[in-house]
Write a protein that holds these residues in place. Sequence first.
Motif, short mmCIF file in Angstrom:
data_model
loop_
_atom_site.label_atom_id
_atom_site.label_comp_id
_atom_site.label_asym_id
_atom_site.label_seq_id
_atom_site.Cartn_x
_atom_site.Cartn_y
_atom_site.Cartn_z
N GLY A 1 49.66 45.74 46.87
CA GLY A 1 49.64 44.77 47.94
C GLY A 1 50.04 45.33 49.29
O GLY A 1 50.28 46.54 49.44
N SER B 1 48.18 40.62 45.51
CA SER B 1 48.31 40.15 46.89
C SER B 1 47.14 40.67 47.74
O SER B 1 45.99 40.38 47.43
N LYS C 1 42.94 40.49 46.99
CA LYS C 1 41.79 40.09 47.81
C LYS C 1 40.77 41.23 47.90
O LYS C 1 39.56 40.98 47.92
N ILE D 1 47.53 35.71 44.32
CA ILE D 1 46.84 35.48 45.60
C ILE D 1 45.58 34.67 45.29
O ILE D 1 45.00 34.81 44.22
N SER E 1 44.87 32.76 54.40
CA SER E 1 46.34 32.79 54.36
C SER E 1 46.88 32.84 55.77
O SER E 1 46.47 33.67 56.57
N ARG F 1 49.84 33.91 38.45
CA ARG F 1 50.70 33.47 39.55
C ARG F 1 52.15 33.42 39.12
O ARG F 1 52.47 33.21 37.94
N TYR G 1 51.71 31.17 46.44
CA TYR G 1 50.48 31.84 46.86
C TYR G 1 49.24 31.31 46.16
O TYR G 1 48.14 31.45 46.68
N HIS H 1 56.61 36.19 44.07
CA HIS H 1 55.38 36.87 44.45
C HIS H 1 55.27 38.27 43.85
O HIS H 1 54.18 38.70 43.48
#
Length: 257
Positions: free
Chosen positions: A19, A85, A89, A110, A115, A204, A210, A237
């Motif tokens: 991330g 995270s 993406k 994520i 965001s 998650r 998130y 997270h």
Amino acid sequence: MQLHFRELGQGTPLVILHGLFGTSDNWQTLAKRWSTTHRVIVVDLRNHGRSPHTPEHSYELMSQDVLGLFDQLSLGPDVTLLGHSMGGKVAMRFALDHPARLARLVVMDIAPRLSDMGHQDDILAGLNAVNLATLQTRQEADTALAQHISNLGVRQFLLKNLYRQDDNTFAWRQNLAALTAHMPAIGAEITAPQPFLKPALFVRGGKSGYISTEDKLYGIPALFPNSQVETVVDAGHWLHAEKPDEVYALIAAFARS
């Protein structure tokens, strides 16, 4: 661009993307465990770790970077791609861009939606407050960070990026200027004209916001209709650091499916 990576074990490939402000080092412990059954490749994304620094930073570019790594290592189509995270993406963007190169997708804490990156303001302020030109010790860096970041664990995570150069001066592993400039792009929504139809696992943290209920019911299935969402209870997270045994078991079972 040739990304820096480390490789462990043998078997079907598992590629791991870290991330924001992270590096491949963050995943070494879990990578070693998965390497007993998989060929695990942990990657430094552009502007992070030991990969090249560039002024540009976007999910389209990072997806192209990962494709270059896949081509370099002759990976696909049996790969499990995991991202956390920002790396999640990147993994989503890659899966939607190049579905034929993957067998399955894992996204850690994520969602594909836009965001608001305002929660990174204190971190950016802290990192930019560290004067590398005059810095003498890591403790001085921590003191500067602490003016903006009260959480010791977050500061310790960020300080993993600080290293001494050959001339004994300090530098950051991440390209702080580029990441600061492109923070809105890091929060960008992931969209695509066609969904990724192969299996996808979204994991998650139970204490993390998130991935919302709306993401679970609508946002994620719209792009990843063959997906499931699992929750690691009592994790935030950084769920892979907080609950490594649970994360190990979830991904190990899914990668065998």
